[in-house]
Design a protein around this motif. Structure first.
Motif, mmCIF file in Angstrom:
data_model
loop_
_atom_site.group_PDB
_atom_site.id
_atom_site.type_symbol
_atom_site.label_atom_id
_atom_site.label_comp_id
_atom_site.label_asym_id
_atom_site.label_seq_id
_atom_site.Cartn_x
_atom_site.Cartn_y
_atom_site.Cartn_z
ATOM 1 N N GLY A 259 0.937 3.079 -7.881
ATOM 2 C CA GLY A 259 0.187 1.988 -7.237
ATOM 3 C C GLY A 259 0.057 0.903 -8.065
ATOM 4 O O GLY A 259 -0.998 -0.002 -7.730
ATOM 5 N N PHE A 260 0.638 0.808 -9.190
ATOM 6 C CA PHE A 260 0.777 -0.493 -9.974
ATOM 7 C C PHE A 260 2.214 -0.738 -10.650
ATOM 8 O O PHE A 260 2.851 -0.036 -10.720
ATOM 9 C CB PHE A 260 -0.499 -0.545 -11.165
ATOM 10 C CG PHE A 260 -0.082 0.682 -12.235
ATOM 11 C CD1 PHE A 260 0.434 -0.065 -13.395
ATOM 12 C CD2 PHE A 260 -0.328 1.455 -12.014
ATOM 13 C CE1 PHE A 260 0.849 1.098 -14.477
ATOM 14 C CE2 PHE A 260 -0.052 2.827 -13.043
ATOM 15 C CZ PHE A 260 0.560 2.381 -14.244
ATOM 16 N N VAL A 261 2.446 -2.000 -11.073
ATOM 17 C CA VAL A 261 3.532 -2.291 -11.586
ATOM 18 C C VAL A 261 3.617 -2.598 -12.938
ATOM 19 O O VAL A 261 2.720 -3.489 -13.684
ATOM 20 C CB VAL A 261 4.187 -3.424 -11.005
ATOM 21 C CG1 VAL A 261 5.838 -3.617 -11.532
ATOM 22 C CG2 VAL A 261 4.429 -3.150 -9.535
ATOM 23 N N PHE A 262 4.377 -1.996 -13.801
ATOM 24 C CA PHE A 262 4.447 -2.346 -15.270
ATOM 25 C C PHE A 262 5.863 -2.325 -15.562
ATOM 26 O O PHE A 262 6.471 -1.191 -15.617
ATOM 27 C CB PHE A 262 3.938 -1.196 -16.345
ATOM 28 C CG PHE A 262 4.000 -1.813 -17.872
ATOM 29 C CD1 PHE A 262 3.185 -2.492 -18.058
ATOM 30 C CD2 PHE A 262 5.128 -1.080 -18.535
ATOM 31 C CE1 PHE A 262 3.202 -3.108 -19.708
ATOM 32 C CE2 PHE A 262 5.311 -1.647 -19.722
ATOM 33 C CZ PHE A 262 4.368 -2.862 -20.551
ATOM 34 N N ALA A 263 6.619 -3.567 -15.867
ATOM 35 C CA ALA A 263 7.950 -3.563 -15.688
ATOM 36 C C ALA A 263 8.641 -4.333 -16.958
ATOM 37 O O ALA A 263 8.064 -5.315 -17.254
ATOM 38 C CB ALA A 263 8.400 -4.278 -14.406
ATOM 39 N N GLY B 143 1.074 -1.091 0.055
ATOM 40 C CA GLY B 143 0.025 0.016 0.042
ATOM 41 C C GLY B 143 0.937 1.452 -0.051
ATOM 42 O O GLY B 143 0.541 2.117 0.593
ATOM 43 N N LYS B 144 1.945 1.151 -0.675
ATOM 44 C CA LYS B 144 2.966 2.195 -0.843
ATOM 45 C C LYS B 144 3.302 2.734 0.626
ATOM 46 O O LYS B 144 3.794 3.760 0.843
ATOM 47 C CB LYS B 144 2.315 3.339 -1.611
ATOM 48 C CG LYS B 144 1.837 2.871 -2.810
ATOM 49 C CD LYS B 144 1.807 4.168 -3.712
ATOM 50 C CE LYS B 144 0.548 4.880 -3.520
ATOM 51 N NZ LYS B 144 0.327 6.275 -4.581
ATOM 52 N N ASN B 145 3.702 1.974 1.556
ATOM 53 C CA ASN B 145 4.196 1.933 3.003
ATOM 54 C C ASN B 145 5.792 1.384 3.011
ATOM 55 O O ASN B 145 5.853 0.154 2.868
ATOM 56 C CB ASN B 145 3.633 1.352 3.969
ATOM 57 C CG ASN B 145 3.865 1.556 5.227
ATOM 58 O OD1 ASN B 145 5.104 1.456 5.398
ATOM 59 N ND2 ASN B 145 3.169 2.486 6.040
ATOM 60 N N ILE B 146 6.710 2.459 3.103
ATOM 61 C CA ILE B 146 8.119 2.043 2.751
ATOM 62 C C ILE B 146 8.505 0.804 3.835
ATOM 63 O O ILE B 146 9.021 0.080 3.707
ATOM 64 C CB ILE B 146 8.805 3.132 3.096
ATOM 65 C CG1 ILE B 146 8.939 3.987 1.745
ATOM 66 C CG2 ILE B 146 10.438 2.626 3.130
ATOM 67 C CD1 ILE B 146 9.325 3.544 0.457
ATOM 68 N N GLN B 147 8.055 1.058 5.019
ATOM 69 C CA GLN B 147 8.421 0.102 6.487
ATOM 70 C C GLN B 147 7.972 -1.258 5.848
ATOM 71 O O GLN B 147 8.450 -2.143 6.221
ATOM 72 C CB GLN B 147 8.069 0.552 7.584
ATOM 73 C CG GLN B 147 8.620 1.807 8.227
ATOM 74 C CD GLN B 147 8.232 2.325 9.331
ATOM 75 O OE1 GLN B 147 6.979 2.313 9.802
ATOM 76 N NE2 GLN B 147 9.288 3.146 10.048
ATOM 77 N N THR B 148 6.606 -1.181 5.574
ATOM 78 C CA THR B 148 5.708 -2.681 5.619
ATOM 79 C C THR B 148 6.525 -3.264 4.169
ATOM 80 O O THR B 148 6.588 -4.451 4.216
ATOM 81 C CB THR B 148 4.366 -2.224 5.129
ATOM 82 O OG1 THR B 148 3.765 -1.748 5.998
ATOM 83 C CG2 THR B 148 3.583 -3.498 4.860
ATOM 84 N N LEU C 105 13.390 2.231 -14.661
ATOM 85 C CA LEU C 105 12.727 3.310 -14.371
ATOM 86 C C LEU C 105 11.175 3.515 -14.273
ATOM 87 O O LEU C 105 10.447 3.948 -13.632
ATOM 88 C CB LEU C 105 13.271 4.574 -15.160
ATOM 89 C CG LEU C 105 14.796 4.825 -14.865
ATOM 90 C CD1 LEU C 105 15.301 5.716 -15.786
ATOM 91 C CD2 LEU C 105 15.066 5.142 -13.293
ATOM 92 N N LEU C 106 10.937 2.773 -15.564
ATOM 93 C CA LEU C 106 9.228 2.596 -15.753
ATOM 94 C C LEU C 106 8.590 1.843 -14.581
ATOM 95 O O LEU C 106 7.448 2.311 -13.924
ATOM 96 C CB LEU C 106 8.962 2.099 -17.110
ATOM 97 C CG LEU C 106 7.585 1.732 -17.448
ATOM 98 C CD1 LEU C 106 6.633 2.960 -17.580
ATOM 99 C CD2 LEU C 106 7.250 1.065 -18.772
ATOM 100 N N ALA C 107 9.370 0.831 -14.119
ATOM 101 C CA ALA C 107 8.764 0.108 -12.956
ATOM 102 C C ALA C 107 8.634 1.065 -11.849
ATOM 103 O O ALA C 107 7.698 0.650 -11.063
ATOM 104 C CB ALA C 107 9.539 -1.126 -12.719
ATOM 105 N N LEU C 108 9.504 1.717 -11.407
ATOM 106 C CA LEU C 108 9.613 2.683 -10.130
ATOM 107 C C LEU C 108 8.435 3.726 -10.353
ATOM 108 O O LEU C 108 7.741 4.072 -9.258
ATOM 109 C CB LEU C 108 11.200 3.469 -10.321
ATOM 110 C CG LEU C 108 12.270 2.297 -9.910
ATOM 111 C CD1 LEU C 108 13.651 3.005 -9.925
ATOM 112 C CD2 LEU C 108 12.055 1.836 -8.623
ATOM 113 N N VAL C 109 8.427 4.125 -11.380
ATOM 114 C CA VAL C 109 7.402 5.261 -11.676
ATOM 115 C C VAL C 109 5.785 4.655 -11.617
ATOM 116 O O VAL C 109 4.926 5.363 -10.907
ATOM 117 C CB VAL C 109 7.430 5.867 -13.255
ATOM 118 C CG1 VAL C 109 6.348 6.827 -13.619
ATOM 119 C CG2 VAL C 109 8.787 6.936 -13.212
ATOM 120 N N THR C 110 5.900 3.665 -12.411
ATOM 121 C CA THR C 110 4.375 3.125 -12.155
ATOM 122 C C THR C 110 4.129 2.546 -10.585
ATOM 123 O O THR C 110 2.872 2.724 -10.040
ATOM 124 C CB THR C 110 4.316 1.805 -13.054
ATOM 125 O OG1 THR C 110 5.068 0.820 -12.880
ATOM 126 C CG2 THR C 110 4.071 2.242 -14.417
#
Length: 199
Positions: free
Chosen positions: A95-99, A37-42, A86-91
């Motif tokens: 909240g989703f992954v396109f890598a 859920g975009k939580n760095i610690q988790t 970089l695309l993976a990091l941006v997506t």
């Protein structure tokens, strides 16, 4: 008759190992970030699980392409694609992954359609096998470890299905050009596994 892979012909140079490891960690990291859920610690807590499930699926997918290409006498090497990472990091930020972190590059004489299809099928087929193995393991492991195995099942099913889309440079396009029936069987298996993981 095509010979089995001669393991003496299989080589991973330093740059290739670096590219594989960087791609694996980034892919596992972005999936952990999205799953958290975009939580760095988790995400850091989830990272070991995504390394086993997503990272392993990605690496073995690419190694399967490499080994099959070598089996047919070609030189093959994995190369990182910085723009894809970089695309993976941006997506992942959204909240989703396109890598598309990289690919196995094959060099040699003209690759026949059937050989290219078999090399391309090796990656998704590896993910299908991994998905089934993770599913079987998830049924015998105690909670919460079985959830990690189920994640491996779901992710590898989806990786197989996505890569079998018969478009552009994806594996599915090459498999379909080689043999539409084999493509249909592989895609149906990947779809069935992916659909089942959502139930």
């Amino acid at each position: 008759m095509v010979p089995y892979v001669n393991m003496n012909m299989v080589r991973f140079n330093r740059e290739e190992v670096r590219d594989i490891l960087v791609s694996m960690v980034v892919i596992a990291g972005v999936f952990a970030y999205v799953f958290s859920g975009k939580n760095i610690q988790t995400a850091l807590v989830l990272l070991p699980a995504t390394l086993i499930t997503v990272g392993l699926g990605f690496v073995l997918h690419e190694i399967a392409h490499k080994l099959m290409a070598i089996r047919y006498g070609f030189w093959a090497e994995y190369r990182l694609w910085l723009e894809g990472l970089l695309l993976a990091l941006v997506t992942a930020y959204f909240g989703f992954v396109f890598a598309a972190p990289g690919a196995v590059y094959i060099h040699g004489n003209y690759i026949e359609r059937d050989v290219n299809g078999k090399i391309s099928l090796a990656g998704p087929l590896t993910n299908i096998i991994l998905a089934i193995m993770f599913l079987m393991v998830s049924t015998v492991l105690p909670s919460p470890i079985n959830q990690v195995a189920f994640l491996g099942y779901a992710v590898n099913s989806f990786l197989a299905l996505f890569n079998l889309i018969p478009l552009a440079v994806l594996d599915g396009a090459k498999v379909f050009r080689w043999n539409p029936l084999i493509w249909l069987l592989a895609a149906a298996a990947a779809f069935g596994l992916t659909f089942n993981s959502m139930l």
